[in-house]
Write a protein that holds these residues in place. Structure first.
Motif, PDB file in Angstrom:
ATOM      1  N   LEU A 244       1.556   2.184   3.022  1.00 58.33           N
ATOM      2  CA  LEU A 244       1.966   2.856   4.237  1.00 58.33           C
ATOM      3  C   LEU A 244       3.116   2.746   5.277  1.00 58.33           C
ATOM      4  O   LEU A 244       2.759   1.357   5.410  1.00 58.33           O
ATOM      5  CB  LEU A 244       0.085   3.155   4.761  1.00 58.33           C
ATOM      6  CG  LEU A 244       0.127   3.541   5.857  1.00 58.33           C
ATOM      7  CD1 LEU A 244       0.361   5.050   5.855  1.00 58.33           C
ATOM      8  CD2 LEU A 244      -0.785   3.185   6.374  1.00 58.33           C
TER       9      LEU A 244
ATOM     10  N   PHE B 180      -8.539   1.403  -0.063  1.00 58.85           N
ATOM     11  CA  PHE B 180     -10.148   1.779   0.035  1.00 58.85           C
ATOM     12  C   PHE B 180      -9.734   1.987   1.248  1.00 58.85           C
ATOM     13  O   PHE B 180      -9.290   1.053   2.097  1.00 58.85           O
ATOM     14  CB  PHE B 180     -11.521   1.526  -0.284  1.00 58.85           C
ATOM     15  CG  PHE B 180     -11.491   0.715  -0.563  1.00 58.85           C
ATOM     16  CD1 PHE B 180     -12.816   0.305   0.813  1.00 58.85           C
ATOM     17  CD2 PHE B 180     -11.623  -0.540  -0.788  1.00 58.85           C
ATOM     18  CE1 PHE B 180     -12.648  -0.765   0.818  1.00 58.85           C
ATOM     19  CE2 PHE B 180     -12.457  -1.722  -0.791  1.00 58.85           C
ATOM     20  CZ  PHE B 180     -13.117  -1.703   0.207  1.00 58.85           C
ATOM     21  N   TRP B 181     -10.541   2.875   1.646  1.00 60.23           N
ATOM     22  CA  TRP B 181     -10.817   2.810   3.602  1.00 60.23           C
ATOM     23  C   TRP B 181     -12.622   2.716   4.207  1.00 60.23           C
ATOM     24  O   TRP B 181     -13.168   3.387   3.760  1.00 60.23           O
ATOM     25  CB  TRP B 181      -9.969   5.002   4.205  1.00 60.23           C
ATOM     26  CG  TRP B 181      -8.467   4.600   4.219  1.00 60.23           C
ATOM     27  CD1 TRP B 181      -8.074   5.245   3.264  1.00 60.23           C
ATOM     28  CD2 TRP B 181      -7.770   3.725   5.290  1.00 60.23           C
ATOM     29  NE1 TRP B 181      -7.302   5.281   3.632  1.00 60.23           N
ATOM     30  CE2 TRP B 181      -6.662   5.110   5.025  1.00 60.23           C
ATOM     31  CE3 TRP B 181      -8.695   3.877   6.303  1.00 60.23           C
ATOM     32  CZ2 TRP B 181      -5.589   4.507   5.230  1.00 60.23           C
ATOM     33  CZ3 TRP B 181      -6.417   3.661   6.777  1.00 60.23           C
ATOM     34  CH2 TRP B 181      -6.208   3.936   7.032  1.00 60.23           C
TER      35      TRP B 181
ATOM     36  N   HIS C 174       1.263  11.492   1.855  1.00 57.85           N
ATOM     37  CA  HIS C 174       0.992  10.953   0.299  1.00 57.85           C
ATOM     38  C   HIS C 174       0.111   9.903  -0.163  1.00 57.85           C
ATOM     39  O   HIS C 174      -0.310   9.361   0.956  1.00 57.85           O
ATOM     40  CB  HIS C 174       2.914  10.299  -0.170  1.00 57.85           C
ATOM     41  CG  HIS C 174       2.599   9.136   1.329  1.00 57.85           C
ATOM     42  ND1 HIS C 174       3.111   9.232   2.348  1.00 57.85           N
ATOM     43  CD2 HIS C 174       2.365   7.324   1.146  1.00 57.85           C
ATOM     44  CE1 HIS C 174       3.039   8.076   2.987  1.00 57.85           C
ATOM     45  NE2 HIS C 174       2.710   7.520   1.650  1.00 57.85           N
ATOM     46  N   GLU C 175       0.022   9.816  -1.389  1.00 59.30           N
ATOM     47  CA  GLU C 175      -1.179   8.650  -1.366  1.00 59.30           C
ATOM     48  C   GLU C 175      -0.990   7.516  -1.852  1.00 59.30           C
ATOM     49  O   GLU C 175       0.382   7.196  -2.176  1.00 59.30           O
ATOM     50  CB  GLU C 175      -1.324   9.433  -3.143  1.00 59.30           C
ATOM     51  CG  GLU C 175      -2.763   8.493  -3.206  1.00 59.30           C
ATOM     52  CD  GLU C 175      -2.884   8.755  -5.060  1.00 59.30           C
ATOM     53  OE1 GLU C 175      -3.860   8.405  -5.762  1.00 59.30           O
ATOM     54  OE2 GLU C 175      -2.555   9.800  -5.459  1.00 59.30           O
ATOM     55  N   LEU C 176      -2.473   6.695  -1.212  1.00 55.78           N
ATOM     56  CA  LEU C 176      -1.236   5.479  -1.240  1.00 55.78           C
ATOM     57  C   LEU C 176      -1.754   5.194  -2.610  1.00 55.78           C
ATOM     58  O   LEU C 176      -3.006   5.143  -2.848  1.00 55.78           O
ATOM     59  CB  LEU C 176      -2.263   4.619  -0.085  1.00 55.78           C
ATOM     60  CG  LEU C 176      -1.958   5.860   1.685  1.00 55.78           C
ATOM     61  CD1 LEU C 176      -2.920   4.263   2.726  1.00 55.78           C
ATOM     62  CD2 LEU C 176      -0.596   5.201   1.602  1.00 55.78           C
ATOM     63  N   THR C 177      -1.089   3.624  -2.949  1.00 57.50           N
ATOM     64  CA  THR C 177      -1.660   3.108  -4.201  1.00 57.50           C
ATOM     65  C   THR C 177      -0.932   1.254  -3.813  1.00 57.50           C
ATOM     66  O   THR C 177      -0.242   1.109  -3.210  1.00 57.50           O
ATOM     67  CB  THR C 177      -0.324   3.447  -5.424  1.00 57.50           C
ATOM     68  OG1 THR C 177       1.021   3.519  -4.873  1.00 57.50           O
ATOM     69  CG2 THR C 177      -0.682   4.469  -5.164  1.00 57.50           C
TER      70      THR C 177
ATOM     71  N   HIS D 200       0.560  10.675   7.521  1.00 57.81           N
ATOM     72  CA  HIS D 200       0.617  10.565   5.909  1.00 57.81           C
ATOM     73  C   HIS D 200       0.808  11.729   5.226  1.00 57.81           C
ATOM     74  O   HIS D 200      -1.283  11.740   5.173  1.00 57.81           O
ATOM     75  CB  HIS D 200       0.678   9.391   5.121  1.00 57.81           C
ATOM     76  CG  HIS D 200      -0.734   8.753   4.771  1.00 57.81           C
ATOM     77  ND1 HIS D 200      -1.221   8.150   5.888  1.00 57.81           N
ATOM     78  CD2 HIS D 200      -0.989   8.925   3.990  1.00 57.81           C
ATOM     79  CE1 HIS D 200      -2.379   7.984   5.665  1.00 57.81           C
ATOM     80  NE2 HIS D 200      -1.937   8.230   4.147  1.00 57.81           N
TER      81      HIS D 200
ATOM     82  N   THR E 141       0.402  -1.314   0.505  1.00 55.84           N
ATOM     83  CA  THR E 141      -0.222   0.324  -0.480  1.00 55.84           C
ATOM     84  C   THR E 141       1.052   1.344   0.271  1.00 55.84           C
ATOM     85  O   THR E 141       0.194   2.737  -0.445  1.00 55.84           O
ATOM     86  CB  THR E 141      -1.094   0.284   0.902  1.00 55.84           C
ATOM     87  OG1 THR E 141      -0.101   0.370   2.136  1.00 55.84           O
ATOM     88  CG2 THR E 141      -1.937  -1.345   1.279  1.00 55.84           C
TER      89      THR E 141
ATOM     90  N   HIS F 134      -6.704  -2.778  -5.824  1.00 61.03           N
ATOM     91  CA  HIS F 134      -7.810  -1.209  -5.632  1.00 61.03           C
ATOM     92  C   HIS F 134      -7.563  -1.203  -4.200  1.00 61.03           C
ATOM     93  O   HIS F 134      -7.033  -2.483  -3.152  1.00 61.03           O
ATOM     94  CB  HIS F 134      -9.198  -2.006  -6.060  1.00 61.03           C
ATOM     95  CG  HIS F 134     -10.484  -0.527  -4.982  1.00 61.03           C
ATOM     96  ND1 HIS F 134      -9.996   1.277  -5.621  1.00 61.03           N
ATOM     97  CD2 HIS F 134     -11.757  -0.883  -4.196  1.00 61.03           C
ATOM     98  CE1 HIS F 134     -10.769   1.274  -4.998  1.00 61.03           C
ATOM     99  NE2 HIS F 134     -11.588   0.826  -4.605  1.00 61.03           N
TER     100      HIS F 134
ATOM    101  N   ASP G  13       8.112  11.074   4.821  1.00 69.65           N
ATOM    102  CA  ASP G  13       7.029  10.442   3.805  1.00 69.65           C
ATOM    103  C   ASP G  13       8.386  10.654   2.308  1.00 69.65           C
ATOM    104  O   ASP G  13       7.933   9.209   1.767  1.00 69.65           O
ATOM    105  CB  ASP G  13       5.733  11.814   4.044  1.00 69.65           C
ATOM    106  CG  ASP G  13       5.064  11.025   4.187  1.00 69.65           C
ATOM    107  OD1 ASP G  13       5.131  10.410   4.921  1.00 69.65           O
ATOM    108  OD2 ASP G  13       3.789  12.187   3.716  1.00 69.65           O
TER     109      ASP G  13
END
Length: 258
Positions: free
Chosen positions: A90, A174-175, A161-164, A159, A88, A172, A99
């Motif tokens: 994270l 999501f939270w 930054h975008e999680l990918t 954090h 992820t 995919h 970060d």
């Protein structure tokens, strides 16, 4: 069942991490979920918590943080953090990792650099004690690989930054709250396997990480190996009733096993 705690031969040691954060609307905490790629051998297309196999290096890292050389709980904590970062982006339980440094460390891990070497180079230590153990499952389904999985919960770190997702394994990310994910599954919007459903139901009993930590502390962590039992002429898949799960059986025909 007399053999409920018997570990099946060949079970693969693994760990998974439930990461909880406050929701923006003041409702129950949200949990980070990932959807497995459709071509995966295990739980293809299912929504799961981040996690994966425990590697030999995870035992080494755990031993350097005060756990025994063969301590599976310590190694599981390391694996849960490492797999979450790989899957992820994270960085949980790694307070010294900024970060800006996360992408490089993530790529190094995905390129099969050892976590122990990265920690040595950086002079960093992990916050393994921040993880709350709350379950251990080893389903023995003929249709799926057999994993001996340790479940941990932790508060989400800050954090920016975008999680990918790591696209080789997941499609995919999501939270969502535990109750929300269960409702999505009931509507057919996502697919969840039996252990994930039972643990989401367990999580749904608490509104936030503090409450769930208290719930976890009030119940033992014992190996769960579901068994089949006939109830009123119908086969049910069952788990023990003393481990804090609000639902302990499900008709076998409805169960997604892997």
């Amino acid at each position: 069942m007399s053999d409920a705690n018997k570990l099946p031969d060949g079970a693969i040691p693994a760990a998974t991490l439930v990461i909880m954060r406050p929701s923006d609307d003041g409702g129950p905490d949200e949990i980070l979920m990932v959807k497995r790629a459709a071509n995966m051998a295990f739980a293809a297309g299912a929504v799961v918590f981040p996690g994966g196999r425990i590697d030999p290096d995870d035992y080494l890292v755990a031993s350097r943080h005060g756990y025994g050389d063969s301590d599976a709980d310590g190694a599981g904590r390391v694996a849960a953090l490492r797999e979450t970062l790989e899957e992820t982006g994270l960085a949980v339980g790694w307070p010294a990792l900024a970060d800006a440094d996360v992408p490089a460390v993530r790529q190094a891990l995905l390129a099969e650099r050892l976590l122990s070497e990265i920690l040595d180079e950086r002079g960093d230590r992990l916050a393994l004690d921040a993880l709350v153990p709350f379950a251990r499952w080893c389903p023995n389904f003929k249709e799926a690989r057999t994993f001996d999985t340790r479940f941990f919960a932790v508060e989400a770190p800050a954090h920016g930054h975008e999680l990918t997702v790591e696209e080789a394994e997941h499609s995919h990310i999501f939270w969502a709250g535990a109750r929300e994910t269960l409702a999505m599954a009931d509507r057919g919007e996502v697919s969840i396997i039996f252990p994930t459903r039972r643990n989401l139901e367990k999580l749904a009993q608490a509104d936030d990480f503090a409450a769930f930590s208290a719930h976890a502390a009030a119940h033992p962590v014992e190996l769960v190996t579901p068994w089949i039992e006939e109830r009123e002429g119908e086969s049910h898949l069952c788990i023990p009733g003393h481990l804090g799960y609000p639902v302990t059986s499900e008709p076998f025909e409805r169960v997604r096993r892997g």
